[in-house]
Design an enzyme around this catalytic site. Structure first.
Site, PDB file in Angstrom:
ATOM      1  N   ASP A   1      41.545  26.320  44.098  1.00 13.97           N
ATOM      2  CA  ASP A   1      42.101  27.360  44.964  1.00 13.97           C
ATOM      3  C   ASP A   1      41.072  28.159  45.745  1.00 13.97           C
ATOM      4  OD1 ASP A   1      41.047  28.679  42.874  1.00 13.97           O
ATOM      5  OD2 ASP A   1      42.763  29.956  42.495  1.00 13.97           O
ATOM      6  N   GLU A   2      39.841  27.746  45.764  1.00 10.47           N
ATOM      7  CA  GLU A   2      38.915  28.412  46.667  1.00 10.47           C
ATOM      8  C   GLU A   2      37.836  27.471  47.173  1.00 10.47           C
ATOM      9  OE1 GLU A   2      36.060  31.231  44.564  1.00 10.47           O
ATOM     10  OE2 GLU A   2      37.941  31.586  43.486  1.00 10.47           O
TER      11      GLU A   2
END
Length: 599
Positions: free
Chosen positions: A205-206
């Site tokens: 997610d990043e």
DNA sequence: GCGGATCAC
DNA sequence: TATGGTGATCCGC
């Protein structure tokens, strides 16, 4: 099975107040060195500190609507009387002792210290660091938005489900679907890669991008590129992301939190602006400064990055324990601007561990150990590594963690070879009552070398025989690490020696993500290139079977938002379901079912 | 090299 | 009732 947790609410984008520097958290006011609050009793102070500590890692990393002290209290009350709580209390007591020891040491050293000299040395380091400052790049950190609603109540990743429920009684748990996350992450990645092919993902997610070349090519400003990029991600995946734009990764990461969710924040590439930005930033926001380091630094009068400068002489004095250079970099806002996906050969270990209900029966324990050895074998096979060091880890029912390891004279990667060593290590520890077992292989050898023909040769090589070439451009990453050793430090170095910044002030680490490979969203392992969706699903299924209950995990991406009445799939969810559907494991078919609907 | 601790995600 | 899994790094010995 893990769950996602959301508080039901109406449109999130409107309810969320602008993120600002926390004014409602238990951090003393910034800048001028704060004397200890006189009206609060020491005991109460300790209790508050402990509650904060207990509240865990991510708590202080971002803003919050609810009063943090209240949240901490609820967490502490809900935890009370548990073994977990008891262990945390013990750990906190140890930390308090450690801090007391450091304080004594500091006072001791201060008696003979030449503070002006220490300050001058620190100034010289600052000057050197300034000379290395690179403001020429536009680095972007992107972060998928999650936990909109529940966050307001103090619910955090890593939090036990029942605690979250206490904080937010109408919380709804949704079974998460890692295959969908993985698919969604992949789609996002594909969009991002159009802006920087060297995109470096840090988990599902990043990720980081260097958009400087893209800006030049398209003659666009950084903020326009990022607006464009975010719009593209939302249009193509239905997911919103937050982004930070800055001259380096450290700053970009901090910035991506500033206008979360679904926003962006740009920090100008100007040294003065950067320093002004860092000055009032709570030191805890710096990657690498966790809850322990925060407490230690706080005891030295450092709450914000600006405080590092104020206290630079004392930090220099305590360099060995605090890491002056890393802290100065945080103060200056200096970090790496190198964006590259991690390399496969950077991996240092492959491990597998499981939590279960307390076990003391030795046969049962050994069965579990063997099971884990088998899982490890398949992970080693999948990732293409063998190791020559077997490390067994166990967690007692008291939550005390221990590791035992043995080095072998050859590389192994099968359960048949690993288990006997693990067994021998563990049997020495009997009798046990444990809640977790794990095995990790280290001192790895890459069996999946670039030349296939070499594999056999390497497989038979002996430790020490062959050294892999390290990449020349080892990017140390941005993380700061604050270290403090035990209090018993009989050898009193003289201040001038202790102050030597060259020695080892910089303590960094990084967790490389592997390039061009499928990562299992559950165990995080890298699957071989060329792994098909079916293979991936099979692997995920095996992971899911063994996943432990109801803990809110970190890598979760918000794909669905759940209202009190029904779950409404987002576009990406529908799409990815179709794609992955080819052969969805049974467990996945139940995904997005409401587990506890807060009735 | 080993074991404990800390940190990120 | 009840608190995760994987990987990395650093320190003191």
């Amino acid at each position: 099975m893990a769950y996602n947790a959301y508080a039901s609410s109406s449109k999130h984008t409107l309810d969320i107040p602008e993120l600002q520097l926390p004014t409602n958290v238990a951090v003393p006011p910034p800048s001028p060195p704060p004397p200890a609050p006189p009206q609060v009793s020491t005991q109460a102070r300790k209790e508050t500190d402990f509650h904060r500590y207990l509240a865990g890692q991510s708590v202080m990393k971002s803003g919050l609507t609810r009063d943090q002290a209240e949240v901490n209290k609820i967490i502490a009350d809900a935890s009370k009387d548990s073994k977990f709580f008891k262990r945390e209390r013990e750990k906190d007591d140890l930390l308090v002792k450690r801090i007391e020891g450091l304080m004594r040491k500091k006072e001791e050293l201060e008696k003979r210290a030449n503070l002006p000299k220490l300050e001058k040395e620190a100034n010289e380091i600052i000057a050197k660091l300034e000379a290395t400052r690179d403001l020429s790049q536009k680095i972007v950190h992107v972060d998928l938005d999650a936990f909109y609603e529940a966050r307001k109540y103090g619910v955090r990743s890593g939090m036990a489900g029942f605690i979250a429920k206490k904080l937010c009684p109408h919380l709804i748990f949704v079974k998460n679907n890692f295959a969908d996350y993985s698919e969604a992450s992949k789609q996002v990645r594909e969009v991002l890669a159009r802006y920087d092919e060297n995109l470096a993902m840090a988990g599902l997610d990043e990720g980081y991008l260097n958009i400087t070349p893209y800006m030049t090519l398209h003659d666009m400003s950084a903020s326009d590129v990022v607006s464009h990029l975010r719009a593209a991600v939302e249009a193509e995946t239905g997911l919103t992301i937050s982004a930070g734009i800055a001259p380096n990764k450290l700053l970009a990461k901090i910035c991506s939190d500033k206008n979360k969710p679904d926003g962006q924040f740009e920090l100008e590439g100007d040294a003065k602006v950067v320093k002004a930005f860092m000055r009032d930033l709570p030191i805890r926001r710096v990657p690498g400064v966790g809850r322990v380091a925060e407490r230690i630094l706080s005891s030295m009068g450092v709450q914000t990055c600006g405080d590092v400068y104020t206290h630079r002489a004392v930090i220099n004095l305590m360099d060995h324990h605090l890491g002056l250079q890393g802290l100065l970099k945080a103060y200056l806002g200096i970090g790496s601007s190198v964006v590259q996906p991690g390399r496969r050969e950077e991996r240092k270990s492959v491990g597998c561990e499981r939590t279960f209900s307390d076990k003391s029966n030795e046969t049962e324990i050994l069965e579990m150990l063997e099971h884990i050895a088998q899982e490890l074998e398949s992970d080693l096979a999948r990732t293409g590594f063998a190791g020559r060091c077997v490390c067994v880890k166990y967690k007692a029912h008291t939550y005390e963690v221990k590791t035992r390891q043995v080095s072998l004279n050859k590389f192994v990667n099968t359960a048949a070879e690993i288990y006997p060593h693990a067994k021998e290590l563990l049997e020495k520890e009997f009798p046990l009552k444990i809640r977790l077992l794990g095995i990790r292989m280290t001192h790895l050898k890459d069996l999946q070398g670039p030349q296939g023909g070499l594999d056999k040769f390497l497989a038979e090589s002996v430790p020490g025989r062959k050294k892999r070439l390290r990449s020349a451009s080892q990017d140390p990453g941005d993380d700061i690490r604050v270290i403090s050793s035990d209090e018993d430090d009989e050898t009193h170095r003289r201040p001038s020696e202790s102050a030597s910044p060259q020695r080892k002030a910089m303590r960094m680490h990084r967790s490389p993500s592997l390039a061009d490979a499928m990562n299992c969203p559950i165990c995080g392992k890298t699957l071989k290139n060329g792994t098909t969706n079916v293979d991936l699903n099979r692997h995920i299924d095996s992971c899911l079977r063994a996943t432990s209950p109801e803990v809110i995990s970190d890598d979760e991406i918000e794909i669905v938002k759940v209202s009190r009445s029904a779950a409404q799939p987002s576009p990406v969810q529908k799409r990815s379901k179709q794609k992955v559907k080819a052969k969805p494991p049974d467990k996945l078919q139940n995904a997005f079912q409401l587990m506890m609907s807060g009735k």
